[in-house]
Motif scaffolding. Structure first.
Motif, mmCIF file in Angstrom:
data_model
loop_
_atom_site.group_PDB
_atom_site.id
_atom_site.type_symbol
_atom_site.label_atom_id
_atom_site.label_comp_id
_atom_site.label_asym_id
_atom_site.label_seq_id
_atom_site.Cartn_x
_atom_site.Cartn_y
_atom_site.Cartn_z
ATOM 1 N N LEU A 1 17.526 11.584 15.124
ATOM 2 C CA LEU A 1 17.966 12.793 14.428
ATOM 3 C C LEU A 1 19.475 13.003 14.596
ATOM 4 C CD1 LEU A 1 15.054 15.277 15.250
ATOM 5 C CD2 LEU A 1 15.394 13.935 13.165
ATOM 6 N N LYS A 2 20.005 12.719 15.777
ATOM 7 C CA LYS A 2 21.447 12.856 16.000
ATOM 8 C C LYS A 2 22.227 11.845 15.166
ATOM 9 C CE LYS A 2 21.486 15.002 20.530
ATOM 10 N NZ LYS A 2 21.926 14.892 21.916
ATOM 11 N N PRO B 1 10.672 9.437 24.919
ATOM 12 C CA PRO B 1 10.856 10.780 24.357
ATOM 13 C C PRO B 1 12.209 11.002 23.691
ATOM 14 C CG PRO B 1 10.816 10.849 26.758
ATOM 15 C CD PRO B 1 10.497 9.449 26.357
ATOM 16 N N ASP B 2 13.205 10.183 23.995
ATOM 17 C CA ASP B 2 14.530 10.348 23.393
ATOM 18 C C ASP B 2 14.657 9.657 22.042
ATOM 19 O OD1 ASP B 2 15.432 11.868 25.531
ATOM 20 O OD2 ASP B 2 16.119 10.100 26.644
ATOM 21 N N SER C 1 8.000 10.173 17.297
ATOM 22 C CA SER C 1 7.633 10.946 18.484
ATOM 23 C C SER C 1 6.813 10.043 19.396
ATOM 24 C CB SER C 1 6.822 12.181 18.095
ATOM 25 O OG SER C 1 7.596 13.034 17.299
ATOM 26 N N ASP C 2 7.480 9.421 20.348
ATOM 27 C CA ASP C 2 6.850 8.444 21.226
ATOM 28 C C ASP C 2 6.851 8.985 22.656
ATOM 29 O OD1 ASP C 2 5.966 6.243 22.635
ATOM 30 O OD2 ASP C 2 7.571 4.903 21.976
ATOM 31 N N PRO C 3 5.675 9.249 23.209
ATOM 32 C CA PRO C 3 5.618 9.787 24.574
ATOM 33 C C PRO C 3 6.247 8.846 25.608
ATOM 34 C CG PRO C 3 3.414 9.662 23.606
ATOM 35 C CD PRO C 3 4.355 9.092 22.623
#
Length: 153
Positions: A38-39, A31-32, A26-28
């Motif tokens: 996960l995909k 964000p992708d 989780s990198d601000p």
């Protein structure tokens, strides 16, 4: 939605790994990054439903985008001991594109699937806000504050 749900001992190690993986991705600034990862896991799982056998934290990540958990109702299930899949299943919705994969997991890795669902549930309801530090009160300090009022004892 956050609940005061303690992490059961039987899930502590897997939850710790899942939490660490999810937070590290989780990198601000990017964000992708998490969603793309996960995909990728989701595609790997779809091509081979046994790929994450024994890697429950990775399985949980692979199905995160494919399931919807009714955490409000699942929070009422006693998790102090491992529940049965039948106790967890009613609170899990599966995206249409993932139904075949989830069905295969139920057939050959039901326990891993159940654990992965519980990890996602606990993560979704986990409050990572640090608890405030407890301030130790020294009884001598309390008694000294009374002495400053000038009363004789």
């Amino acid at each position: 939605m956050k609940f005061d749900t303690p992490i059961p001992a039987y899930l502590a190690d897997e939850f710790s790994m899942y939490l660490e993986n999810m937070e590290s991705l989780s990198d601000p600034e990017n964000p992708d990054l998490l969603r793309n990862y996960l995909k990728t896991l989701q595609k790997q799982l779809a091509s081979n439903s046994a790929i994450f056998k024994g890697l429950v934290d990775q399985l949980a990540m692979a199905i995160t985008l494919s399931v919807r958990i009714n955490s409000e109702k699942l929070a009422k299930v006693d998790l102090t001991q491992p529940p049965l899949w039948a106790d967890v299943k009613p609170f899990v919705g599966v995206h249409a594109d993932a139904r075949a994969t989830i069905t295969q997991l139920m057939e050959h890795s039901e326990d891993d699937l159940k654990t992965a669902i519980l990890l996602i549930h606990l993560y979704n309801t986990y409050d990572s806000t640090p608890l405030p530090e407890e301030v130790e009160v020294d009884d001598n300090d309390v008694n000294e504050s009374y002495n400053t009022y000038g009363y004789d004892e």
